[in-house]
Design an enzyme around this catalytic site. Structure first.
Site, PDB file in Angstrom:
ATOM      1  N   ARG A  62       0.819  -1.219   0.000  1.00  0.00           N
ATOM      2  CA  ARG A  62       0.000   0.000   0.000  1.00  0.00           C
ATOM      3  C   ARG A  62       0.852   1.267   0.000  1.00  0.00           C
ATOM      4  NH1 ARG A  62      -3.124  -1.182   4.362  1.00  0.00           N
ATOM      5  NH2 ARG A  62      -1.829   0.172   5.611  1.00  0.00           N
ATOM      6  N   TYR A 116     -14.525  22.535 -10.519  1.00  0.00           N
ATOM      7  CA  TYR A 116     -15.000  21.245 -11.020  1.00  0.00           C
ATOM      8  C   TYR A 116     -16.160  20.772 -10.137  1.00  0.00           C
ATOM      9  CZ  TYR A 116     -14.301  16.295 -12.385  1.00  0.00           C
ATOM     10  OH  TYR A 116     -14.435  15.011 -12.847  1.00  0.00           O
ATOM     11  N   ASP A 188      -6.288  23.258  -7.958  1.00  0.00           N
ATOM     12  CA  ASP A 188      -6.493  22.192  -8.941  1.00  0.00           C
ATOM     13  C   ASP A 188      -5.835  22.685 -10.230  1.00  0.00           C
ATOM     14  OD1 ASP A 188      -7.430  20.524 -10.962  1.00  0.00           O
ATOM     15  OD2 ASP A 188      -9.329  20.128  -9.938  1.00  0.00           O
ATOM     16  N   LYS A 213      -6.001  13.134 -16.935  1.00  0.00           N
ATOM     17  CA  LYS A 213      -6.070  13.995 -18.110  1.00  0.00           C
ATOM     18  C   LYS A 213      -4.714  14.018 -18.828  1.00  0.00           C
ATOM     19  CE  LYS A 213     -10.177  14.577 -16.509  1.00  0.00           C
ATOM     20  NZ  LYS A 213     -10.582  15.568 -15.545  1.00  0.00           N
TER      21      LYS A 213
HETATM   22  C1  LIG Z   1     -11.307  15.387 -14.336  1.00  0.00           C
HETATM   23  C2  LIG Z   1     -11.021  16.417 -13.323  1.00  0.00           C
HETATM   24  C3  LIG Z   1     -10.888  16.092 -11.973  1.00  0.00           C
HETATM   25  C4  LIG Z   1     -11.129  14.696 -11.454  1.00  0.00           C
HETATM   26  O1  LIG Z   1     -10.281  13.733 -11.970  1.00  0.00           O
HETATM   27  P1  LIG Z   1     -10.740  12.193 -12.078  1.00  0.00           P
HETATM   28  O2  LIG Z   1      -9.457  11.505 -12.313  1.00  0.00           O
HETATM   29  O3  LIG Z   1     -11.702  12.127 -13.203  1.00  0.00           O
HETATM   30  O4  LIG Z   1     -11.360  11.821 -10.757  1.00  0.00           O
HETATM   31  C5  LIG Z   1     -10.565  17.089 -11.098  1.00  0.00           C
HETATM   32  N1  LIG Z   1     -10.398  18.356 -11.511  1.00  0.00           N
HETATM   33  C6  LIG Z   1     -10.518  18.718 -12.790  1.00  0.00           C
HETATM   34  C7  LIG Z   1     -10.301  20.134 -13.178  1.00  0.00           C
HETATM   35  C8  LIG Z   1     -10.842  17.769 -13.746  1.00  0.00           C
HETATM   36  O5  LIG Z   1     -11.006  18.130 -15.012  1.00  0.00           O
END
Ligand SMILES: *Cc1c(COP(=O)(O)O)cnc(C)c1O
Length: 397
Positions: A62, A116, A188, A213
């Site tokens: 882990r 988000y 973020d 992403k």
């Molecule tokens: C997609 C996204 C997330 C979340 O990511 P996941 O891997 O889909 O949980 C968080 N913040 C932003 C800006 C995003 O586009």
């Protein structure tokens, strides 16, 4: 290959990052080390390893293996001034762990109205139940955030640009106001990645990526990360351990594989998206293109001041029409998939309805809005595809 290459170009930095010889054993991309149990030589050896900080030591599956450590280390190297990075099984897991590492019952969180949607839901659902109050702020507030910081304010969570409506926030001004009051800042940074916006260098305490992403880049893995300044690393690590957070070695390996081409991909996504955004501006069916590198975007001047370049995600607003026109446009696109997420090689289009989400900053628009993720197809083909779909909208209305 493990030195940070901090002074080198982005391509050089992502190619070299995290590839410590003791983790790669001479293999070019760090291989998959899978483990749950780690065997010790003796009871004495087992006891010697049972410490809270097992960072970069094989202890138990882990806590990761060289596969995860290498990706985490690479992401740290991309954020000058950062202490370390923790990996998560998704971007949302990274967001929630980062917030939980800072907040306690009775605290208040300041959250940008443009964040988000699942981040917003975590605050208004889970954090509320946990005894944390959330106050939403106008993403264009800048240094004015000082007026919202109260006795109980513990953290400010930013997302710049917002991933639906692309308001660019004045991060340095918000960070300065936060630091003056001992408030933690979280960002973020999924849209820009540290390549286009080095968040820790700009004073952010916890920089979050949905690696799903651009880091992964191929729409086939869920992964998240939080990179921390030294002052915030121990709490982040201990909170994440307590929550049992761990990213699988296979997913981390695919993350590392994606990372090697991230500079190249981002450049292509960015250039193609801007070309397409500029072309969309010339079309009569479109009222407004919301792209941080174009003047119609709130915070455009801040984008020019603070970012090293554009990414491949933006929105536009139709000049009138409604759900039918919007659906006609999206449904007639041949090269754009219809789906959530972004950052992969394929272009995507989705309808967006910010008015259903906002609370402090009402969304006013001339017509329905669409978000585009520009993939790695040839921009001329994408433009031709958008042109034929827009012609159909005009034909239908
Ligand atoms: C997609 C996204 C997330 C979340 O990511 P996941 O891997 O889909 O949980 C968080 N913040 C932003 C800006 C995003 O586009």
């Amino acid at each position: 290959m493990s030195e940070s290459n901090e002074d080198k170009g982005d391509g050089t930095r992502v190619v070299g990052a995290g590839r410590r010889p003791e983790w790669t054993q001479g293999i070019v991309n760090p291989p998959v080390w899978r483990a749950s149990t780690i065997l010790y030589d003796s009871v004495a050896d087992l006891r010697a390893n049972a410490r809270p900080d097992t960072h970069h030591k094989l202890f138990y599956g882990r806590r990761g293996t060289p596969t995860q450590w290498s990706l985490a280390d690479a992401l740290t190297q991309l954020e000058p001034g950062a202490e370390a990075t923790f990996l998560y099984p998704s971007g949302v897991a990274a967001v929630s762990a980062a917030l939980l590492s800072v907040l306690s019952p009775g605290d208040e969180l300041l959250l940008a109205d443009s964040v988000y949607d699942p981040t917003r839901s975590f605050a208004t659902g889970f954090l509320k139940r946990f005894g944390v109050a959330t106050r939403f702020y106008d993403p264009m507030i800048g240094g004015g955030i000082a007026d919202l910081i109260g006795e109980r304010t513990r953290a400010i969570f930013m997302e710049t640009p917002g991933s639906l409506t692309f308001e660019v926030q004045d991060v340095p001004a918000i960070v300065a106001a936060a630091k003056a009051r001992g408030v933690t800042t979280l960002l973020d940074n999924t849209w820009a990645t540290p390549l286009l916006f080095p968040a820790i260098e700009k004073g952010i305490d916890l920089s979050i990526l949905a690696c799903t992403k651009y880091v992964v880049g191929h729409s086939d893995v869920m992964l998240g990360s939080v990179t921390a300044a030294q002052s915030h690393w121990a709490r982040l690590r201990d909170t994440s351990y307590a929550l049992g957070q761990t990213a699988s070695p296979d997913d981390a390996w695919l993350g590392s594989r994606g990372l090697r081409t991230m500079a190249l991909r981002l450049r292509q996504h960015g250039e193609a998206a801007l070309e397409i955004a500029r072309w969309l501006q010339t079309r009569p069916e479109i009222a407004r293109v919301i792209h941080p590198a174009l003047p119609d975007c709130p915070g455009h001047a801040l984008f020019l001041r603070d970012f090293k370049g554009p990414a491949g995600l933006f929105s536009f607003v139709l000049a009138g029409g409604g759900e039918t026109e919007r659906a006609t446009l999206i449904d007639n696109l041949q090269l754009f998939g219809i789906g959530y997420s972004w950052g992969g090689f394929e272009s995507l289009a989705i309808p967006i309805d910010p008015d259903r989400i906002r609370t402090v900053m009402p969304w006013r628009a001339e017509g329905p809005a669409i978000r585009l993720q520009i993939g790695l197809e040839d921009p001329a083909d994408l433009i031709a595809d958008l042109a034929q779909a827009l012609d159909r909208v005009r034909g239908a209305s």
